[in-house]
Each structure stands twice: as structure tokens, then as C-alpha cells.
Design an enzyme around this catalytic site. Structure first.
Site, PDB file in Angstrom:
ATOM      1  N   ASN A 155       0.805  -1.232   0.000  1.00 36.97           N
ATOM      2  CA  ASN A 155       0.000   0.000   0.000  1.00 36.97           C
ATOM      3  C   ASN A 155       0.837   1.280   0.000  1.00 36.97           C
ATOM      4  O   ASN A 155       0.374   2.303  -0.483  1.00 36.97           O
ATOM      5  CB  ASN A 155      -0.995  -0.011   1.171  1.00 36.97           C
ATOM      6  CG  ASN A 155      -0.326  -0.198   2.505  1.00 36.97           C
ATOM      7  OD1 ASN A 155       0.834  -0.612   2.584  1.00 36.97           O
ATOM      8  ND2 ASN A 155      -1.046   0.086   3.557  1.00 36.97           N
ATOM      9  N   GLU A 252       5.079  -4.569  11.747  1.00 36.37           N
ATOM     10  CA  GLU A 252       4.014  -3.584  11.517  1.00 36.37           C
ATOM     11  C   GLU A 252       2.902  -4.316  10.798  1.00 36.37           C
ATOM     12  O   GLU A 252       2.997  -4.559   9.595  1.00 36.37           O
ATOM     13  CB  GLU A 252       4.542  -2.428  10.659  1.00 36.37           C
ATOM     14  CG  GLU A 252       5.505  -1.509  11.377  1.00 36.37           C
ATOM     15  CD  GLU A 252       4.859  -0.693  12.474  1.00 36.37           C
ATOM     16  OE1 GLU A 252       3.619  -0.701  12.589  1.00 36.37           O
ATOM     17  OE2 GLU A 252       5.603  -0.055  13.231  1.00 36.37           O
ATOM     18  N   GLU A 460       8.050   2.185  14.564  1.00 36.40           N
ATOM     19  CA  GLU A 460       8.772   2.872  13.501  1.00 36.40           C
ATOM     20  C   GLU A 460       8.702   4.372  13.781  1.00 36.40           C
ATOM     21  O   GLU A 460       7.898   4.835  14.584  1.00 36.40           O
ATOM     22  CB  GLU A 460       8.157   2.547  12.132  1.00 36.40           C
ATOM     23  CG  GLU A 460       8.328   1.079  11.800  1.00 36.40           C
ATOM     24  CD  GLU A 460       8.163   0.724  10.330  1.00 36.40           C
ATOM     25  OE1 GLU A 460       7.120   1.059   9.749  1.00 36.40           O
ATOM     26  OE2 GLU A 460       9.087   0.101   9.778  1.00 36.40           O
TER      27      GLU A 460
HETATM   28  P1  NAD Z   1       1.251  -9.723   3.238  1.00 34.78           P
HETATM   29  O1  NAD Z   1       1.381 -10.146   4.663  1.00 34.78           O
HETATM   30  O2  NAD Z   1       0.545 -10.605   2.312  1.00 34.78           O
HETATM   31  O3  NAD Z   1       2.710  -9.487   2.604  1.00 34.78           O
HETATM   32  C1  NAD Z   1       3.623  -8.598   3.174  1.00 34.78           C
HETATM   33  C2  NAD Z   1       5.015  -8.923   2.656  1.00 34.78           C
HETATM   34  O4  NAD Z   1       5.467 -10.143   3.240  1.00 34.78           O
HETATM   35  C3  NAD Z   1       5.109  -9.118   1.139  1.00 34.78           C
HETATM   36  O5  NAD Z   1       6.295  -8.517   0.680  1.00 34.78           O
HETATM   37  C4  NAD Z   1       5.191 -10.639   1.007  1.00 34.78           C
HETATM   38  O6  NAD Z   1       5.857 -11.062  -0.150  1.00 34.78           O
HETATM   39  C5  NAD Z   1       5.987 -11.006   2.241  1.00 34.78           C
HETATM   40  N1  NAD Z   1       5.833 -12.386   2.699  1.00 34.78           N
HETATM   41  C6  NAD Z   1       4.771 -13.198   2.573  1.00 34.78           C
HETATM   42  N2  NAD Z   1       5.018 -14.387   3.169  1.00 34.78           N
HETATM   43  C7  NAD Z   1       6.266 -14.313   3.694  1.00 34.78           C
HETATM   44  C8  NAD Z   1       7.081 -15.208   4.439  1.00 34.78           C
HETATM   45  N3  NAD Z   1       6.664 -16.432   4.776  1.00 34.78           N
HETATM   46  N4  NAD Z   1       8.305 -14.798   4.832  1.00 34.78           N
HETATM   47  C9  NAD Z   1       8.746 -13.557   4.534  1.00 34.78           C
HETATM   48  N5  NAD Z   1       8.017 -12.669   3.821  1.00 34.78           N
HETATM   49  C10 NAD Z   1       6.790 -13.039   3.410  1.00 34.78           C
HETATM   50  O7  NAD Z   1       0.613  -8.264   3.302  1.00 34.78           O
HETATM   51  P2  NAD Z   1       0.096  -7.372   2.075  1.00 34.78           P
HETATM   52  O8  NAD Z   1      -1.148  -7.995   1.544  1.00 34.78           O
HETATM   53  O9  NAD Z   1       1.222  -7.063   1.174  1.00 34.78           O
HETATM   54  O10 NAD Z   1      -0.276  -6.011   2.835  1.00 34.78           O
HETATM   55  C11 NAD Z   1      -1.464  -5.821   3.500  1.00 34.78           C
HETATM   56  C12 NAD Z   1      -1.293  -6.051   4.984  1.00 34.78           C
HETATM   57  O11 NAD Z   1      -0.224  -5.244   5.480  1.00 34.78           O
HETATM   58  C13 NAD Z   1      -2.510  -5.647   5.766  1.00 34.78           C
HETATM   59  O12 NAD Z   1      -2.765  -6.585   6.778  1.00 34.78           O
HETATM   60  C14 NAD Z   1      -2.102  -4.326   6.390  1.00 34.78           C
HETATM   61  O13 NAD Z   1      -2.795  -3.989   7.549  1.00 34.78           O
HETATM   62  C15 NAD Z   1      -0.649  -4.540   6.630  1.00 34.78           C
HETATM   63  N6  NAD Z   1       0.055  -3.257   6.733  1.00 34.78           N
HETATM   64  C16 NAD Z   1       0.533  -2.864   7.951  1.00 34.78           C
HETATM   65  C17 NAD Z   1       1.160  -1.641   8.085  1.00 34.78           C
HETATM   66  C18 NAD Z   1       1.694  -1.168   9.413  1.00 34.78           C
HETATM   67  O14 NAD Z   1       2.531  -0.273   9.423  1.00 34.78           O
HETATM   68  N7  NAD Z   1       1.247  -1.702  10.539  1.00 34.78           N
HETATM   69  C19 NAD Z   1       1.314  -0.827   6.965  1.00 34.78           C
HETATM   70  C20 NAD Z   1       0.822  -1.259   5.737  1.00 34.78           C
HETATM   71  C21 NAD Z   1       0.201  -2.487   5.642  1.00 34.78           C
END
Ligand code: NAD
Length: 486
Positions: A155, A252, A460
């Protein structure tokens, strides 16, 4: 301004673009049209190895420099980002679909703020002197952790890369960053800019790939720390994998944050907060206040004004600066949102507005509001990560606090009221890492950002991030005679 969305190569390692087409292809799709705008390749094990080697070597050179010198590089990078804000914002719009009106003020600029802030702090990261009896003392050294891995969500690809790189590099670490496979473009530009600003080759590397590339980075023994922005299920996996070698982590993760609107709130401000907390970035924001609890005395006025204000949403070409509401990032994400809308209707929530995918190219879901939502409905419990607001009614403060906190998440929370004593009482009661009084979703670099409960570990931004990218060494210095039992 037209830009080339196809990067020079997939990865950025050792201060240069690197390609390895034997990795799985990843098509980059523009959410506004569904068109493929670039193709990159996932990192092979050889690419991952090369990035970690480059980071390991660069970290030693970088840590040997003074904090002032390190800070200068980061601040120069911040200046370059600001100079190129428009170009970087257009790329962010292509990468994510978010409207240019938003990306011009919220993405590269926020990344530049982080580099400037931590660049400014770099020279003053010191230890302390602790006097002891007899003239002995302990002094502490604040040391880098080593090679840090950053893993991003889709995002905020520019902001996430900078929010992780800036404190990591300020503390003397190097970084290997893996963007989300959905938005692989922006972090490459940040890597280019850091090199141009004077970062040693290998200090900030970008490798592409799906979860398995992230997993390979997390378990590599050369890595000292992992910072993930992503969903709770991914966070659990990454945290567990990092624990195997006792690596430091920052998590996060997701949320289902509450916004509480009391009867005495300023109605316009409360509606603004609910709009900002649900529809900015088409609702694809982790800290969104997606459970809007509205006191029964103001409920009807709130819904009426909210509906009127939603008429001001301008859906259109995200590159047109008049557009203030963009598409979802991907077919997958709009599919998730459509499923939740169906569940909301099936479970008895009242669909006030929106809810139906717009029939045009790309992934367009209008601002959607459900009223009459109850705590046990799926749409009130699970993170949707799309433009879906749930409005829930409440009568009293104790009742609403218990309901607001009855969730596994704890990322953010907000309250709208004119009663200051109540506002402070309410935020003290929130089980959340980031709280807002009469505002929502501000994220200045000066303030710690992060979650409690399942929403995360660590913080962060702000000085708090320094604790998560450095460690303290204690040095005992004896000036008095050393006694031993024999
Ligand atoms: P996601 O968890 O599907 O993926 C996040 C990242 O992790 C991607 O780069 C993905 O390739 C990687 N990943 C997936 N499996 C992994 C593994 N086993 N080991 C290491 N890396 C792995 O999340 P998304 O769909 O990209 O993003 C949306 C989510 O992110 C939502 O839940 C949102 O709330 C969260 N988010 C949190 C924050 C925050 O600062 N708290 C900010 C933005 C988004």
C-alpha cells in the site's frame, strides 16, 4: 510528465541494477486499467546471496564512518527525493493505483521526511557514562545490529522502504529490502537515489520476489534483524522464523481500529476523521478506523452528513490531480473486498452506500458504508483492507470502550469529542499503539508508530525506532584494585 514504468532491471545490488531472468516473472499491473506496465523477475537464491554479501561488506564501511557523515548522505537523499517528488509520485501512482493528488503529498515526501529526520539524528546516537562506587564506571556504546532485512506491503511502497531504511542506515546498518510482489517499482528508485547521495555500494539493496524470497532472507544467518510490514498471518510466520536465530524484529501488521464519535463531537470533524480513516488510499491503510462507533444521539446526523460528503469523492484517472479516490491495487484485493461486502449483507448489516464493483477496466470499488453493524458480524471483526466503513451504534462510554477493545488487533484508535477530560480518559483506555483525539491517520515522522496485541512489535519513526535498529554494549572500566577470592 510521462515516465518509464519498466525498471532498468529487477534488482538493485551493490550500487547497480542487476538482472537474472531465470527467476519467476512478476507482472506489475496498474490498478486503474488492469494493464501490465512492467515485468520484473523474482530473486533466485544466487541473487539473494549476492545481495546479502553486498550488504555485509557495505555495512562494515558504513559503520566505520562518523554519524555526521552518515547523516549527510541520508539528508542528501531526502533532498533528491523532494526534487523528484512529481516523478516519484507518478511512479507510486502506477505501482499502487493511488491518485496523484494523494501520492504527491503522502508518499515520497513522507520518505524524505524519514531520511531527513534520521539523517539529523545520526550524529547524536551515543551511549552513556554510568558512575559506580570507587571511581569505577560503565560506559555504553550504541552499536548497529548488522545487516537488516526490510519486507514491505503493497500500500505504501516508497514510504515503507524509507521508513525502514532511514533508521536502519542512521544507526550504521545495511539493508536488503524486498518490496511486495504487487508493487516492486518504487523501492528501486530509493536505492538509486541513496547511491547518488553517496551511500556505499551495497548499503541498500532491493531484491524482488514472493513470500519465499522473504522467507529465505529472514532465515539467512547473515541477517541480524527483520522488519516486516504486512498482515498478521505473515507476521506470525516471519516472527517465528526470526526466533530460530534470536534475530531482532519489528512487526508492523494489520488492524481493525475503532473511531469513537460522541454526541458532543464536532460533526464535520468527526465525518472528516471517518472519511480519512476509511477511504484514503481507497481504504488500503493498516491503521484505518474501520469500526466507527457513533453515539445514538448523533447517529442520524452523522450518517446524513457522511452520505452528503461522499458525493465529493471524485473517481477517475488517478493521474488527473482532480481525482481523489482511486482503484484497488489488484484483482485479488477487490475480490477480498467484494466477499466482505456480500458477508455484510448476508449477516444483516444495512448497506448505506456503495458495495458494488464499478464495471470498467481496473479494480474499482466505490466508498462503501454499512450501518447497523454489530460486534459479532464478520465485517466488524476482520481486517478488510478496502473502502468499507462499518458504523456501529453505542450509548455509553464504558460500553463503547469495552467493545472498542474487544479485538485481537491494537494498531490505532481515535476519539471525537469536545470534552477534553473524556478524550484523555478514552485514549488511556484504548488498547492501541497509535491514538488520535479529534483527528485520524496523521503519521508524522517525529511520532512513534506501531501496534500492540496482534498488530505488531516495535515502533517505527521517532527516536523510538533507534532502539529497534541498534544495540547497547556495556563496558565495565575498573579504576580501583581488582580483588579475587584467592
Ligand atoms: P502480506 O502479509 O501478504 O505481505 C507482506 C510482505 O510479506 C510481502 O512482501 C510478502 O511477499 C511477504 N511475505 C509473505 N510471506 C512471507 C514469508 N513467509 N516470509 C517472509 N516474507 C513473506 O501483506 P500485504 O497484503 O502485502 O499487505 C497488506 C497487509 O499489510 C494488511 O494486513 C495491512 O494492515 C498490513 N500493513 C501494515 C502496516 C503497518 O505499518 N502496521 C502498513 C501497511 C500495511
Amino acid at each position: 510528465m510521462s515516465i518509464n514504468t519498466q525498471p532498468t532491471a529487477s534488482h538493485y545490488i551493490g550500487g547497480a541494477y542487476v538482472e537474472d531472468t531465470s527467476g519467476a516473472p512478476i507482472d506489475v499491473v496498474y490498478g486503474a486499467t488492469g494493464e501490465v506496465i512492467a515485468r520484473v523477475h523474482a530473486a533466485t537464491p544466487a541473487i539473494v546471496d549476492r545481495a546479502l554479501e553486498a550488504a555485509t561488506a557495505a555495512q562494515k564501511t558504513w559503520a566505520a564512518m562518523s554519524g555526521t557523515e552518515r547523516g549527510r548522505v541520508l539528508r542528501r537523499a531526502a533532498d533528491l527525493i523532494r526534487e523528484r517528488n512529481r516523478e516519484l509520485s507518478i511512479l507510486e501512482t502506477y505501482d499502487t493505483g493511488k491518485p496523484l493528488q494523494e501520492t504527491l503529498v503522502a508518499d515520497a515526501t513522507s520518505g524524505a521526511d524519514a531520511l531527513e529526520y534520521f539523517g539529523g539524528l545520526a550524529a547524536s546516537l551515543t551511549g552513556e557514562t554510568i558512575p559506580l562506587a570507587g571511581g569505577d564506571m560503565v560506559y555504553t556504546l550504541r552499536e548497529p545490529l548488522g545487516v537488516c532485512v526490510g519486507i514491505g506491503a503493497w500500500n505504501y511502497p516508497t514510504q515503507i522502504a524509507c521508513w525502514k531504511a532511514a533508521p536502519a542506515l542512521a544507526c550504521g546498518n545495511a539493508m536488503v529490502f524486498k518490496p511486495s510482489e504487487t508493487t516492486p517499482l518504487c523501492a528501486l528508485k530509493i536505492a538509486e537515489i541513496l547511491t547518488e547521495a553517496g551511500a556505499p555500494p551495497g548499503l541498500f539493496n532491493v531484491v524482488q520476489g514472493m513470500g519465499e524470497v522473504g522467507a529465505a532472507l529472514v532465515t539467512d544467518p547473515r541477517v541480524a534483524k527483520v522488519s516486516l510490514t504486512g498482515s498478521v498471518p505473515t507476521g506470525k510466520k516471519v516472527y517465528a522464523a526470526a526466533a530460530g536465530e534470536m534475530k531482532h524484529v519489528t512487526m508492523e501488521l494489520g488492524g481493525k481500529s475503532p473511531i469513537i464519535v460522541f454526541d458532543d463531537a464536532d460533526l464535520e470533524d468527526a465525518v472528516s476523521g471517518a472519511i480519512l480513516g476509511n477511504f484514503y488510499s481507497s481504504g488500503q491503510v493498516c491503521s484505518n478506523g474501520t469500526r466507527v462507533f457513533v453515539q445514538t444521539g448523533i447517529r442520524d446526523a452523522f450518517l446524513k452528513r457522511l452520505t452528503e460528503r461522499l458525493a465529493g469523492a471524485v473517481l477517475g484517472d488517478p493521474l488527473d490531480e482532480a481525482t481523489n479516490f482511486g482503484p484497488m491495487v489488484s484483482e485479488g484485493q477487490i475480490g477480498i473486498v467484494e466477499r466482505y461486502v456480500r458477508l455484510g449483507i448476508e449477516e444483516g448489516a444495512e448497506l448505506v452506500t456503495g458495495g458494488a464493483r464499478i464495471e470498467r477496466d481496473g479494480y474499482w470499488m466505490p466508498p462503501t458504508v454499512f450501518a447497523g453493524v454489530t460486534d459479532e458480524m464478520t465485517i466488524a471483526r476482520e481486517e478488510i483492507f478496502g473502502p468499507v466503513m462499518c458504523v456501529l451504534d453505542f450509548d455509553g462510554e464504558d460500553e463503547v470502550m469495552a467493545r472498542a477493545n474487544a479485538t485481537e488487533f491494537g494498531l490505532a484508535a481515535g476519539v471525537f469529542t469536545r470534552d477534553l477530560a473524556r478524550a484523555h480518559r478514552v485514549v488511556r483506555g484504548f488498547e492501541a499503539g497509535t491514538c488520535f483525539i479529534n483527528s485520524y491517520n496523521d503519521a508524522p515522522v517525529e511520532a512513534p508508530f506501531g501496534g500492540v496485541k496482534m498488530s505488531g512489535v516495535g515502533r517505527e519513526n521517532s527516536k523510538a525506532a533507534i532502539e529497534h535498529y541498534s544495540q547497547v554494549k556495556s563496558v565495565y572500566l575498573r579504576l580501583s584494585p581488582l580483588e579475587a577470592p584467592f
